[in-house]
Design an enzyme around this catalytic site. Structure first.
Site, PDB file in Angstrom:
ATOM      1  N   ASP A  63      -1.081  -7.200   7.660  1.00 35.28           N
ATOM      2  CA  ASP A  63      -2.543  -7.065   7.556  1.00 35.28           C
ATOM      3  C   ASP A  63      -3.059  -7.622   6.233  1.00 35.28           C
ATOM      4  OD1 ASP A  63      -1.403  -4.951   6.060  1.00 35.28           O
ATOM      5  OD2 ASP A  63      -3.100  -3.628   6.430  1.00 35.28           O
ATOM      6  N   GLY A 118       0.838  -1.191   0.000  1.00 31.70           N
ATOM      7  CA  GLY A 118       0.000   0.000   0.000  1.00 31.70           C
ATOM      8  C   GLY A 118       0.874   1.242   0.000  1.00 31.70           C
ATOM      9  N   GLY A 129       0.162  -5.224   0.634  1.00 29.57           N
ATOM     10  CA  GLY A 129      -1.099  -5.117  -0.103  1.00 29.57           C
ATOM     11  C   GLY A 129      -1.179  -6.012  -1.321  1.00 29.57           C
ATOM     12  N   GLU A 158       6.112  -6.005   7.215  1.00 25.73           N
ATOM     13  CA  GLU A 158       5.581  -4.914   8.041  1.00 25.73           C
ATOM     14  C   GLU A 158       6.274  -4.721   9.384  1.00 25.73           C
ATOM     15  OE1 GLU A 158       2.672  -5.930   4.957  1.00 25.73           O
ATOM     16  OE2 GLU A 158       3.744  -7.143   6.421  1.00 25.73           O
TER      17      GLU A 158
END
Length: 349
Positions: free
Chosen positions: A145, A65, A114, A137
């Protein structure tokens, strides 16, 4: 729509091609909305029998992302626009996970964060010799996530916990061996694969990809599964560090050194996240949990600091807060996972 997403129908296949090569096709909110819009339009369109997700140019499938945007939100608007991004991105992830038509994701390049979120829900996940898969991350103070809790917790043994904590990059053969991809196709055959998927019976997708697949080379990560299962057995981050400290092998020292650079907060959150996700039976419940986490870690010190160190100042020397595993209390982790007010909870489309 946005020029960063190219949407077209060829034969009976709807194609979504990521087209932001300068950023390795990292997702922006307009890209998320464009993908969602296309998928919703095709869901009830009888002429579209399957969906293909790929990238237009460059060496990235999707590198994640737009973390610079998310950091800016954390600093300047209290995380409001960042939470909107996570909310809508997670709706896209869930839409793909529950999509009624076959989805084929060609992970022909860097597939991180992402990019994992838009490829792992696909029924058919194709790795190539160019695939570089990771959930990095912990290095930026975020957390794995976009459904990472669901996918990683369900891998063999403790390899999901290893990937979540270390951010290790897995090549195409490793993705195939671990089940992150179900086909390994050379990049030279992808054009033929896409043309045949668009023109032949939709029931033939598995056969088409199988025909064009190659036996991948041996995977390095498979050779280390014994060490991974031994040292990453605990859901307590301190136990994992202690286990690695007690092993003087080159592998253990390398992984321990890697973990010493990661956000202790993120590592503890990731271990709790994977443990909790494995208890869930509904992907929507997983995404609601991940949204609670995202809404809070976005505005905690480690995220802005991690992105600063990696992409703003590029000194790769983040100052984590708390700085140690012991400093990340159970109370802090509990607060990150706590339910949101009812009107703020995440819901699927």
């Amino acid at each position: 729509m946005t020029d960063d997403i190219l949407v077209r129908v060829e034969g009976h296949a709807g194609f979504i091609s990521l087209n932001r090569p300068s950023a390795l096709h990292a997702l922006t909110l307009p890209m998320v909305h464009a993908m969602t819009e296309a998928l919703l339009a095709w869901r009830n369109d009888d002429a579209v029998k399957c969906v293909v997700i790929d990238h237009a140019d460059g060496r990235g499938f999707c590198a994640g992302g737009d973390i610079a945007f998310l950091r800016d939100s954390a600093i300047n608007d209290g995380g409001e626009s960042g939470r909107k991004f996570f909310h809508d991105e997670y709706q896209l992830n869930h839409l793909l996970f529950t999509y009624s038509k076959p989805v084929v994701a060609f992970m022909d390049g860097i597939t991180m964060g992402g990019g994992v979120g838009i490829s792992q829900p696909a029924r058919f996940r194709v790795a190539t010799e160019n695939t570089k898969f990771a959930m990095p991350e912990t290095g930026i103070g975020l957390f794995p996530d976009v459904g990472g809790g669901w996918y990683l917790s369900r891998l063999e043994g403790r390899v999901g916990q290893f990937l979540a904590l270390t951010g290790a990059r897995i090549a195409g053969p490793g993705c195939r061996a671990l089940g992150l991809a179900n086909h390994y196709v050379p990049s030279s055959a992808l054009a033929e694969a896409k043309a045949r998927i668009a023109s032949e019976d939709v029931e033939r997708i598995d056969g088409i990809l199988g025909t064009l697949s190659e036996t991948p080379p041996a995977s390095k990560i498979v050779e280390t599964l014994f060490q991974i299962n031994r040292h990453f057995a605990s859901n307590a981050f301190e136990d994992i560090l202690a286990s690695l400290e007690g092993d003087e092998s080159a592998w253990a020292m390398k992984e321990l050194a890697a973990l010493r650079t990661k956000s202790p907060q993120t590592c503890k959150v990731a271990l709790r996240q994977l443990s909790e996700s494995l208890k869930l039976n509904d992907f929507a419940d997983n995404m609601a949990m991940e949204y609670r986490i995202a809404s809070r870690v976005l505005v905690r010190p480690d995220f802005a600091e991690g992105v600063r160190a990696v992409i703003v100042d590029k000194d790769n020397s983040p100052k984590w807060d708390p700085a140690t595993a012991e400093g990340v209390t159970d109370a802090l982790v509990d607060a990150i996972f706590a339910a949101l007010p009812t009107q703020e909870e995440w819901k699927p489309l």
